[in-house]
Design a protein around this motif. Structure first.
Motif, PDB file in Angstrom:
ATOM      1  N   LYS A 186       0.930  -1.262   0.058  1.00 43.17           N
ATOM      2  CA  LYS A 186       0.018   0.067  -0.225  1.00 43.17           C
ATOM      3  C   LYS A 186       0.884   1.218   0.349  1.00 43.17           C
ATOM      4  N   VAL A 187       2.144   1.163   0.615  1.00 42.35           N
ATOM      5  CA  VAL A 187       2.868   2.352   0.796  1.00 42.35           C
ATOM      6  C   VAL A 187       3.315   2.826  -0.828  1.00 42.35           C
ATOM      7  N   VAL A 188       3.600   1.695  -1.445  1.00 44.02           N
ATOM      8  CA  VAL A 188       4.135   1.830  -3.063  1.00 44.02           C
ATOM      9  C   VAL A 188       2.963   2.635  -3.714  1.00 44.02           C
ATOM     10  N   GLU A 189       1.824   1.839  -3.674  1.00 38.79           N
ATOM     11  CA  GLU A 189       0.620   2.348  -4.207  1.00 38.79           C
ATOM     12  C   GLU A 189       0.380   3.969  -3.968  1.00 38.79           C
ATOM     13  N   ALA A 190       0.653   4.152  -2.925  1.00 42.50           N
ATOM     14  CA  ALA A 190       0.440   5.709  -2.292  1.00 42.50           C
ATOM     15  C   ALA A 190       1.265   6.801  -2.846  1.00 42.50           C
ATOM     16  N   GLU A 191       2.595   6.191  -3.222  1.00 40.92           N
ATOM     17  CA  GLU A 191       3.467   6.864  -3.933  1.00 40.92           C
ATOM     18  C   GLU A 191       2.872   7.335  -5.091  1.00 40.92           C
ATOM     19  N   PHE A 192       2.669   6.539  -6.043  1.00 40.45           N
ATOM     20  CA  PHE A 192       1.979   6.565  -7.443  1.00 40.45           C
ATOM     21  C   PHE A 192       0.660   7.186  -7.322  1.00 40.45           C
ATOM     22  N   GLY A 193      -0.140   6.983  -6.181  1.00 34.65           N
ATOM     23  CA  GLY A 193      -1.559   7.172  -6.519  1.00 34.65           C
ATOM     24  C   GLY A 193      -2.146   6.046  -7.108  1.00 34.65           C
ATOM     25  N   ALA A 194      -1.701   4.673  -7.172  1.00 29.83           N
ATOM     26  CA  ALA A 194      -2.005   3.944  -8.227  1.00 29.83           C
ATOM     27  C   ALA A 194      -2.960   2.826  -7.622  1.00 29.83           C
ATOM     28  N   GLU A 195      -3.949   2.555  -8.684  1.00 28.80           N
ATOM     29  CA  GLU A 195      -5.126   1.729  -8.179  1.00 28.80           C
ATOM     30  C   GLU A 195      -4.696   0.291  -9.083  1.00 28.80           C
ATOM     31  N   TRP A 196      -4.874  -0.854  -8.082  1.00 23.70           N
ATOM     32  CA  TRP A 196      -4.623  -2.197  -8.704  1.00 23.70           C
ATOM     33  C   TRP A 196      -5.931  -2.615  -9.244  1.00 23.70           C
ATOM     34  N   HIS A 197      -5.659  -3.596 -10.363  1.00 24.22           N
ATOM     35  CA  HIS A 197      -7.039  -4.072 -10.916  1.00 24.22           C
ATOM     36  C   HIS A 197      -6.627  -5.603 -11.174  1.00 24.22           C
ATOM     37  N   PRO A 198      -6.981  -6.523 -10.399  1.00 23.68           N
ATOM     38  CA  PRO A 198      -6.721  -7.934 -10.283  1.00 23.68           C
ATOM     39  C   PRO A 198      -7.140  -8.576 -11.439  1.00 23.68           C
ATOM     40  N   ASN A 199      -8.249  -7.732 -12.068  1.00 23.06           N
ATOM     41  CA  ASN A 199      -8.684  -8.467 -13.399  1.00 23.06           C
ATOM     42  C   ASN A 199      -8.198  -7.510 -14.552  1.00 23.06           C
ATOM     43  N   LEU A 200      -7.424  -8.070 -15.721  1.00 26.01           N
ATOM     44  CA  LEU A 200      -6.938  -7.188 -16.449  1.00 26.01           C
ATOM     45  C   LEU A 200      -7.833  -6.942 -17.422  1.00 26.01           C
ATOM     46  N   ASP A 201      -8.838  -7.771 -17.726  1.00 26.37           N
ATOM     47  CA  ASP A 201     -10.031  -7.222 -18.724  1.00 26.37           C
ATOM     48  C   ASP A 201     -10.575  -6.052 -18.223  1.00 26.37           C
ATOM     49  N   GLU A 202     -11.005  -6.042 -16.866  1.00 24.93           N
ATOM     50  CA  GLU A 202     -11.785  -4.679 -16.353  1.00 24.93           C
ATOM     51  C   GLU A 202     -10.894  -3.529 -16.273  1.00 24.93           C
ATOM     52  N   MET A 203      -9.667  -3.734 -16.287  1.00 23.44           N
ATOM     53  CA  MET A 203      -8.658  -2.536 -16.323  1.00 23.44           C
ATOM     54  C   MET A 203      -8.680  -1.977 -17.817  1.00 23.44           C
ATOM     55  N   LEU A 204      -8.529  -2.987 -18.794  1.00 21.45           N
ATOM     56  CA  LEU A 204      -8.535  -2.401 -20.095  1.00 21.45           C
ATOM     57  C   LEU A 204      -9.737  -1.729 -20.576  1.00 21.45           C
ATOM     58  N   SER A 205     -10.868  -2.058 -19.971  1.00 19.94           N
ATOM     59  CA  SER A 205     -12.097  -1.316 -20.172  1.00 19.94           C
ATOM     60  C   SER A 205     -12.185  -0.127 -19.707  1.00 19.94           C
ATOM     61  N   ASN A 206     -11.408   0.415 -18.847  1.00 17.79           N
ATOM     62  CA  ASN A 206     -11.382   1.650 -18.025  1.00 17.79           C
ATOM     63  C   ASN A 206     -10.180   2.675 -18.054  1.00 17.79           C
ATOM     64  N   ILE A 207      -9.339   2.667 -19.176  1.00 16.31           N
ATOM     65  CA  ILE A 207      -8.076   3.318 -19.384  1.00 16.31           C
ATOM     66  C   ILE A 207      -8.285   4.248 -20.644  1.00 16.31           C
ATOM     67  N   ASP A 208      -7.371   5.076 -20.737  1.00 14.86           N
ATOM     68  CA  ASP A 208      -7.366   6.202 -22.034  1.00 14.86           C
ATOM     69  C   ASP A 208      -5.808   5.702 -22.792  1.00 14.86           C
ATOM     70  N   ILE A 209      -4.741   5.407 -21.901  1.00  9.62           N
ATOM     71  CA  ILE A 209      -3.524   4.893 -22.390  1.00  9.62           C
ATOM     72  C   ILE A 209      -3.298   3.718 -21.778  1.00  9.62           C
ATOM     73  N   LEU A 210      -2.712   2.715 -22.659  1.00 10.04           N
ATOM     74  CA  LEU A 210      -2.069   1.317 -22.237  1.00 10.04           C
ATOM     75  C   LEU A 210      -0.618   1.137 -22.527  1.00 10.04           C
ATOM     76  N   THR A 211       0.037   0.925 -21.466  1.00 12.89           N
ATOM     77  CA  THR A 211       1.554   0.567 -21.809  1.00 12.89           C
ATOM     78  C   THR A 211       1.795  -0.592 -20.980  1.00 12.89           C
ATOM     79  N   ILE A 212       2.840  -1.320 -21.846  1.00  9.22           N
ATOM     80  CA  ILE A 212       3.002  -2.888 -21.388  1.00  9.22           C
ATOM     81  C   ILE A 212       4.353  -2.704 -20.861  1.00  9.22           C
TER      82      ILE A 212
END
Length: 328
Positions: A186-212
């Motif tokens: 959680k401390v690393v997530e807080a550094e980036f303000g990052a949200e984890w998506h355990p399901n890849l498909d769900e994340m792909l449906s809710n973004i504007d830029i994808l980087t691999i």
């Protein structure tokens, strides 16, 4: 046990400082012409050396490893990725494989961020327009692109490089979303303000830029396939500075041609150095020649890691960057 000065074959020409240091320490067979070895040359090298230093341009498959000489005991890869080396075959022959993790993190993240900015802002198109001599000056509707601030960035693979990209992207005002096999602390997530998506498909449906930023292996090959590309909205830009095989290139081209993707920034290709001619015809694709890690500083740091791995092995110690996949 290897001889005091192991015979080392280097498949490509490395920076002068690295070549000089290797020549001091080892019995080196260099490749000053810097032409990629063909299969026959690789087979000959592997039959006669103690250490092979390949790069991403060399496919070290099971057949080559099976035909290697008994003295070959170390494959010290020049680079972090090892998908071009058959690790199981190396293990079967008790050949140690090393790589060079970490040294190219910042360089690759810089290139990724450059692509993230370049594609929506149409920098490649603008540069070509100026060079063509057809630019007629500023106009309110000229070369309109899209701002990236406020957009949602989806990162596939939140390791060293993914986190370095997130750090840069947050400074540009992007919100950070990521898919990883394991959630970050959680401390690393807080550094980036990052949200984890355990399901890849769900994340792909809710973004504007994808980087691999995931290695190429059996699990990630064609990870972004036609079905998953279909989950991306028409506003999405796809960025790949990892490995070409992670994205289904045919499906990506079809989506770009049909307007189901807004654009792409590509530094890697499925069949390098061959580029699909359909991509060359698309104005909304920024293409660079696998140069994400191409800095002098990065190449020297990579070479220094290769030298360290060889020296540890030659002294009878476990190399610091031994690749453990496929090993007990």
């Amino acid at each position: 046990m290897a001889q005091q000065r192991p015979r080392v074959v280097v498949t490509r020409d490395l920076p002068d400082a690295i070549n000089a240091r290797m020549a001091e320490l080892f019995d080196v067979v260099a490749n000053p012409g810097d032409v990629a070895m063909d299969r026959a040359a690789l087979a000959t090298a592997m039959a006669e050396c103690d250490v092979l230093v390949p790069t991403v341009t060399d496919t070290i498959d099971a057949e080559l490893i099976a035909g290697a000489g008994e003295r070959l005991k170390l494959i010290a890869n020049f680079g972090a990725g090892v998908n071009h080396i058959d690790l199981k075959a190396a293990r079967a022959r008790r050949i140690v494989v090393t790589n060079t993790p970490g040294v190219l993190t910042e360089d690759t993240a810089d290139m990724t961020m450059a692509l993230i900015v370049s594609v929506p802002r149409r920098l490649a198109e603008g540069e070509k327009l100026v060079r063509s001599g057809q630019w007629n000056g500023w106009s309110p509707g000229g070369m309109l692109g899209h701002r990236i601030g406020g957009k949602r960035l989806g990162i596939v693979g939140m390791g060293r490089i993914g986190q370095a990209v997130a750090r840069r992207a947050r400074a540009f005002g992007l919100s950070i979303h990521y898919h990883n096999r394991h959630r970050l602390p959680k401390v690393v997530e807080a550094e980036f303000g990052a949200e984890w998506h355990p399901n890849l498909d769900e994340m792909l449906s809710n973004i504007d830029i994808l980087t691999i930023h995931t290695p190429l292996n059996d699990d990630s090959r064609d990870l972004i396939d036609a079905r998953r590309i279909g989950l991306l909205g028409p506003q999405v830009y796809l960025i790949n500075a990892s490995r070409g095989g992670i994205v289904d290139e045919d499906a990506m081209v079809a989506a770009l041609e049909a307007g189901r993707l807004a654009g792409a920034g590509l530094d890697v290709w499925r069949f390098e150095p061959e580029i699909d001619p359909r991509l060359l015809a698309l104005p909304n694709v920024v293409m660079t020649p696998h140069m994400g890690s191409a800095t002098l500083e990065g190449r020297i740091a990579t070479g220094e890691k290769v030298i360290a791995n060889i020296r540890f092995w030659a002294d009878g110690h476990r190399p610091p960057d031994q690749v453990l996949e496929g090993w007990a």
